[in-house]
Design a protein around this motif. Structure first.
Motif, PDB file in Angstrom:
ATOM      1  N   VAL A 201       0.839  -1.194   0.000  1.00 55.76           N
ATOM      2  CA  VAL A 201       0.000   0.000   0.000  1.00 55.76           C
ATOM      3  C   VAL A 201       0.878   1.250   0.000  1.00 55.76           C
ATOM      4  O   VAL A 201       2.041   1.210   0.407  1.00 55.76           O
ATOM      5  CB  VAL A 201      -0.955   0.032   1.208  1.00 55.76           C
ATOM      6  CG1 VAL A 201      -1.921  -1.141   1.165  1.00 55.76           C
ATOM      7  CG2 VAL A 201      -0.184   0.045   2.515  1.00 55.76           C
ATOM      8  N   GLY A 202       0.306   2.375  -0.449  1.00 56.44           N
ATOM      9  CA  GLY A 202       1.023   3.639  -0.442  1.00 56.44           C
ATOM     10  C   GLY A 202       2.106   3.694  -1.496  1.00 56.44           C
ATOM     11  O   GLY A 202       2.120   2.926  -2.467  1.00 56.44           O
ATOM     12  N   HIS A 208      -0.427   6.852   3.641  1.00 54.65           N
ATOM     13  CA  HIS A 208      -1.397   7.464   4.550  1.00 54.65           C
ATOM     14  C   HIS A 208      -2.278   6.391   5.183  1.00 54.65           C
ATOM     15  O   HIS A 208      -2.337   5.254   4.709  1.00 54.65           O
ATOM     16  CB  HIS A 208      -2.253   8.479   3.782  1.00 54.65           C
ATOM     17  CG  HIS A 208      -1.444   9.528   3.077  1.00 54.65           C
ATOM     18  ND1 HIS A 208      -0.935  10.630   3.718  1.00 54.65           N
ATOM     19  CD2 HIS A 208      -1.045   9.620   1.775  1.00 54.65           C
ATOM     20  CE1 HIS A 208      -0.260  11.381   2.847  1.00 54.65           C
ATOM     21  NE2 HIS A 208      -0.314  10.789   1.661  1.00 54.65           N
ATOM     22  N   ILE A 209      -2.992   6.779   6.211  1.00 56.04           N
ATOM     23  CA  ILE A 209      -3.855   5.831   6.904  1.00 56.04           C
ATOM     24  C   ILE A 209      -4.925   5.283   5.972  1.00 56.04           C
ATOM     25  O   ILE A 209      -5.322   4.112   6.053  1.00 56.04           O
ATOM     26  CB  ILE A 209      -4.490   6.481   8.167  1.00 56.04           C
ATOM     27  CG1 ILE A 209      -5.155   5.403   9.036  1.00 56.04           C
ATOM     28  CG2 ILE A 209      -5.458   7.574   7.783  1.00 56.04           C
ATOM     29  CD1 ILE A 209      -4.189   4.455   9.682  1.00 56.04           C
ATOM     30  N   GLU A 210      -5.375   6.115   5.021  1.00 53.68           N
ATOM     31  CA  GLU A 210      -6.386   5.660   4.073  1.00 53.68           C
ATOM     32  C   GLU A 210      -5.834   4.606   3.120  1.00 53.68           C
ATOM     33  O   GLU A 210      -6.582   3.762   2.625  1.00 53.68           O
ATOM     34  CB  GLU A 210      -6.958   6.844   3.289  1.00 53.68           C
ATOM     35  CG  GLU A 210      -7.806   7.774   4.132  1.00 53.68           C
ATOM     36  CD  GLU A 210      -8.921   7.041   4.877  1.00 53.68           C
ATOM     37  OE1 GLU A 210      -9.571   6.164   4.253  1.00 53.68           O
ATOM     38  OE2 GLU A 210      -9.142   7.325   6.067  1.00 53.68           O
ATOM     39  N   ASP A 211      -4.530   4.652   2.864  1.00 47.81           N
ATOM     40  CA  ASP A 211      -3.916   3.608   2.038  1.00 47.81           C
ATOM     41  C   ASP A 211      -4.007   2.258   2.753  1.00 47.81           C
ATOM     42  O   ASP A 211      -4.318   1.232   2.132  1.00 47.81           O
ATOM     43  CB  ASP A 211      -2.458   3.944   1.756  1.00 47.81           C
ATOM     44  CG  ASP A 211      -2.284   5.182   0.900  1.00 47.81           C
ATOM     45  OD1 ASP A 211      -3.064   5.341  -0.058  1.00 47.81           O
ATOM     46  OD2 ASP A 211      -1.370   5.982   1.190  1.00 47.81           O
ATOM     47  N   ARG A 213      -6.188   1.497   5.065  1.00 49.63           N
ATOM     48  CA  ARG A 213      -7.607   1.123   5.138  1.00 49.63           C
ATOM     49  C   ARG A 213      -8.053   0.461   3.840  1.00 49.63           C
ATOM     50  O   ARG A 213      -8.758  -0.560   3.853  1.00 49.63           O
ATOM     51  CB  ARG A 213      -8.456   2.368   5.415  1.00 49.63           C
ATOM     52  CG  ARG A 213      -9.940   2.061   5.672  1.00 49.63           C
ATOM     53  CD  ARG A 213     -10.725   3.342   5.929  1.00 49.63           C
ATOM     54  NE  ARG A 213     -10.222   4.044   7.100  1.00 49.63           N
ATOM     55  CZ  ARG A 213     -10.560   3.752   8.354  1.00 49.63           C
ATOM     56  NH1 ARG A 213     -11.407   2.751   8.582  1.00 49.63           N
ATOM     57  NH2 ARG A 213     -10.077   4.441   9.360  1.00 49.63           N
ATOM     58  N   ALA A 214      -7.611   1.027   2.706  1.00 50.56           N
ATOM     59  CA  ALA A 214      -7.992   0.464   1.413  1.00 50.56           C
ATOM     60  C   ALA A 214      -7.376  -0.911   1.187  1.00 50.56           C
ATOM     61  O   ALA A 214      -7.917  -1.735   0.444  1.00 50.56           O
ATOM     62  CB  ALA A 214      -7.570   1.422   0.292  1.00 50.56           C
ATOM     63  N   GLY A 215      -6.222  -1.173   1.818  1.00 55.59           N
ATOM     64  CA  GLY A 215      -5.550  -2.458   1.628  1.00 55.59           C
ATOM     65  C   GLY A 215      -6.122  -3.581   2.464  1.00 55.59           C
ATOM     66  O   GLY A 215      -5.847  -4.757   2.204  1.00 55.59           O
ATOM     67  N   LEU A 216      -6.896  -3.258   3.495  1.00 53.16           N
ATOM     68  CA  LEU A 216      -7.479  -4.283   4.358  1.00 53.16           C
ATOM     69  C   LEU A 216      -8.680  -4.930   3.685  1.00 53.16           C
ATOM     70  O   LEU A 216      -9.539  -4.245   3.107  1.00 53.16           O
ATOM     71  CB  LEU A 216      -7.917  -3.656   5.685  1.00 53.16           C
ATOM     72  CG  LEU A 216      -6.782  -3.147   6.589  1.00 53.16           C
ATOM     73  CD1 LEU A 216      -7.354  -2.340   7.741  1.00 53.16           C
ATOM     74  CD2 LEU A 216      -5.956  -4.308   7.115  1.00 53.16           C
ATOM     75  N   GLY A 217      -8.748  -6.262   3.740  1.00 54.58           N
ATOM     76  CA  GLY A 217      -9.863  -6.986   3.145  1.00 54.58           C
ATOM     77  C   GLY A 217     -10.347  -8.099   4.042  1.00 54.58           C
ATOM     78  O   GLY A 217      -9.881  -8.269   5.177  1.00 54.58           O
ATOM     79  N   ALA A 239       3.885   9.157   6.955  1.00 51.77           N
ATOM     80  CA  ALA A 239       3.567   7.829   7.489  1.00 51.77           C
ATOM     81  C   ALA A 239       2.626   8.011   8.666  1.00 51.77           C
ATOM     82  O   ALA A 239       2.802   8.940   9.471  1.00 51.77           O
ATOM     83  CB  ALA A 239       4.833   7.101   7.929  1.00 51.77           C
ATOM     84  N   PRO A 240       1.637   7.157   8.819  1.00 50.67           N
ATOM     85  CA  PRO A 240       0.690   7.289   9.930  1.00 50.67           C
ATOM     86  C   PRO A 240       1.361   7.027  11.275  1.00 50.67           C
ATOM     87  O   PRO A 240       2.353   6.302  11.365  1.00 50.67           O
ATOM     88  CB  PRO A 240      -0.361   6.216   9.637  1.00 50.67           C
ATOM     89  CG  PRO A 240      -0.158   5.829   8.212  1.00 50.67           C
ATOM     90  CD  PRO A 240       1.288   6.044   7.931  1.00 50.67           C
ATOM     91  N   GLU A 241       0.809   7.610  12.321  1.00 50.87           N
ATOM     92  CA  GLU A 241       1.265   7.322  13.680  1.00 50.87           C
ATOM     93  C   GLU A 241       0.871   5.890  14.060  1.00 50.87           C
ATOM     94  O   GLU A 241      -0.126   5.352  13.571  1.00 50.87           O
ATOM     95  CB  GLU A 241       0.626   8.298  14.668  1.00 50.87           C
ATOM     96  CG  GLU A 241       0.998   9.752  14.456  1.00 50.87           C
ATOM     97  CD  GLU A 241       2.438  10.039  14.853  1.00 50.87           C
ATOM     98  OE1 GLU A 241       2.991   9.255  15.659  1.00 50.87           O
ATOM     99  OE2 GLU A 241       2.989  11.021  14.354  1.00 50.87           O
TER     100      GLU A 241
END
Length: 477
Positions: A201-202, A208-211, A213-217, A239-241
């Motif tokens: 991802v990314g 980013h955190i949304e990257d 989130r999009a990678g989780l399935g 990079a997200p915390e």
């Protein structure tokens, strides 16, 4: 020389039984073993015959063969793994054995090696026990983890976690963390070997955190954060915390794991280092499972630690692969002793953190002392110089340690490359740096007694000493 002349000379070569019966051979047979002495003598006799067959004149007296064999016998008796002087300024020098053991750890290893122990024996109950219990409590005390497990190294720790928790399922990793460490540990390869499916991802520099989130399935088992080890990306980065990644992972019911690499057990400020998160803080920010090395920043033996939530760690304890990665009694004893030093706050008793935090003024004083000793013994230009040292071991690659050293130039034996080669050939090899064709001796990594070794080695060098080995530099870590 005729064929008959050669045959006659070959017949004059002393036999093996004659040579083994010589007075000089007997002590070597006792020290190195009869077969070793026979092998060395046979090698020399083979070389003598080869030279004779090419028509060369050859002295085949027992005295001449003795002289030829003594050097080979001395070399055969010398251990392959030898102690060297590290004058490179690289504290965790991978090529030179990484972290040095604390005195207490060395004593603990000797105790474990010399006698029987309760390695897998529960003394209170008189039944079989578990070897992990000797260090688990200490790891938990120092990191705040609920449970912990140790294996042979950090690569093994990562592999165990992936196989046990994500085999046949997906693991989400930022593209900026798909690292290669040491030429053999590559995140994509270790992921494939474990049977887990890598989901990237990314981008290389910004994730980013949304990257994530999009990678989780539906088939995601883990969100994995990987320490960059021996490189850094700077500039336009993101990079997200950890706390945000933890919240996302727990929201979706997956494990949030971090490969922390070097394993920092204390606040980096105590070592004069900034920007690196310690293990306790990572766990406090929501990481479920963290792995790290024992022989890098921690300053202990080679070992891999897995620490985190009890439910997750317990899922690893009975996996079949764990037995192939388990730690021996010598390593466990050294690790326990090192952890006890941390619990006492005795950082200066552990060589790695102690060397990293040496004050600059102390290093300069040491350099001045070494320079004074060299000036009295070595016919060369000797100068105290400022240097850049390094933590090493893939830690803090972009943050050199300000240090001091001694530059040696104009030595009669040659320039920097020549001196480096000659020093490597000594009874106690000296591994040093170089700059502007001057040999540079970094004092940060010199151990007690090393200065005398260095001075004697340089004083003993002559222009004709040793084979020319070019101008190869020492490895940096």
């Amino acid at each position: 020389m005729t064929v008959e002349d050669i045959k006659q000379k070959l017949r004059a070569i002393p036999g093996m039984d004659v040579l083994l019966a010589q007075d000089w051979a007997r002590p070597w047979i006792e020290r190195a073993g009869r077969e070793t002495v026979k092998r060395v003598i046979n090698g020399e006799l083979t070389a003598v015959r080869r030279r004779m067959l090419t028509g060369q004149e050859e002295d085949v007296s027992p005295e001449r063969i003795r002289e030829a064999c003594l050097g080979a016998l001395t070399e055969a008796e010398r251990p392959n793994l030898r102690r060297v002087v590290n004058a490179t300024g690289v504290v965790i020098h991978t090529n030179l054995g990484r972290s040095l053991m604390a005195a207490e750890a060395v004593r603990a290893m000797e105790r474990a090696a010399r006698g029987y122990s309760n390695l897998e024996y529960n003394l209170a109950q008189g039944v079989r026990g578990q070897r992990n219990v000797h260090v688990e409590g200490l790891v938990c005390d120092l990191t705040g983890a609920e449970a912990a497990l140790v294996v042979n190294n950090n690569a093994g720790a990562v592999l165990l976690c992936l196989i046990a928790l994500a085999r046949g399922r997906e693991v989400v990793v930022s593209r900026g963390e798909l690292v290669e460490i040491g030429g053999s540990f590559r995140v994509p390869d270790i992921m494939e070997f474990s049977g887990a499916k890598l989901v990237e991802v990314g981008t290389t520099n910004r994730t980013h955190i949304e990257d994530y989130r999009a990678g989780l399935g539906e088939n995601t088992a883990m969100l994995l954060k990987v320490h960059p080890s021996n490189f850094r990306i700077e500039g336009f980065t993101a990079a997200p915390e950890r706390k945000d990644l933890a919240a996302l992972a727990h929201e979706r019911g997956v494990v949030f794991m971090e490969d922390a690499g070097s394993g920092l057990l204390v606040d980096g400020e105590l070592l004069g280092l900034r920007g690196e998160m310690d293990v306790r803080t990572s766990l406090q920010q929501g990481v479920d499972l963290i792995t790290f090395s024992g022989d890098k920043m921690l300053g202990g033996p080679q070992i891999g630690v897995i620490a985190g939530r009890r439910a997750v760690v317990n899922g690893l304890r009975k996996h079949p692969i764990l037995r192939t990665l388990r730690v021996d009694k010598i390593t466990l004893s050294a690790f326990e002793a090192t952890l006890r030093l941390y619990r006492r706050g005795a950082l200066d008793d552990i060589p790695t953190p102690a060397m990293i935090r040496i004050p600059a003024e102390t290093l300069r004083e040491r350099a001045e002392g070494l320079a004074a000793a060299l000036k009295g013994r070595v016919a060369a230009q000797v100068e105290v110089v400022s240097v850049e040292d390094a933590v090493g071991g893939g830690s803090y690659p972009e943050k050199p340690l300000a240090g001091w050293g001694v530059a040696v130039s104009g030595h009669p034996a040659g320039g920097a490359g020549r001196l480096q080669a000659l020093l490597r050939e000594g009874e106690r090899p000296v591994i040093a740096g170089a700059r502007d064709d001057a040999l540079v001796l970094h004092v940060r990594t010199l151990q007690p007694g090393d200065e005398e070794v260095v001075v004697n080695a340089l004083a003993a060098l002559q222009p004709e000493a040793g084979p020319l080995a070019g101008k190869g530099e020492c490895a940096c870590e």
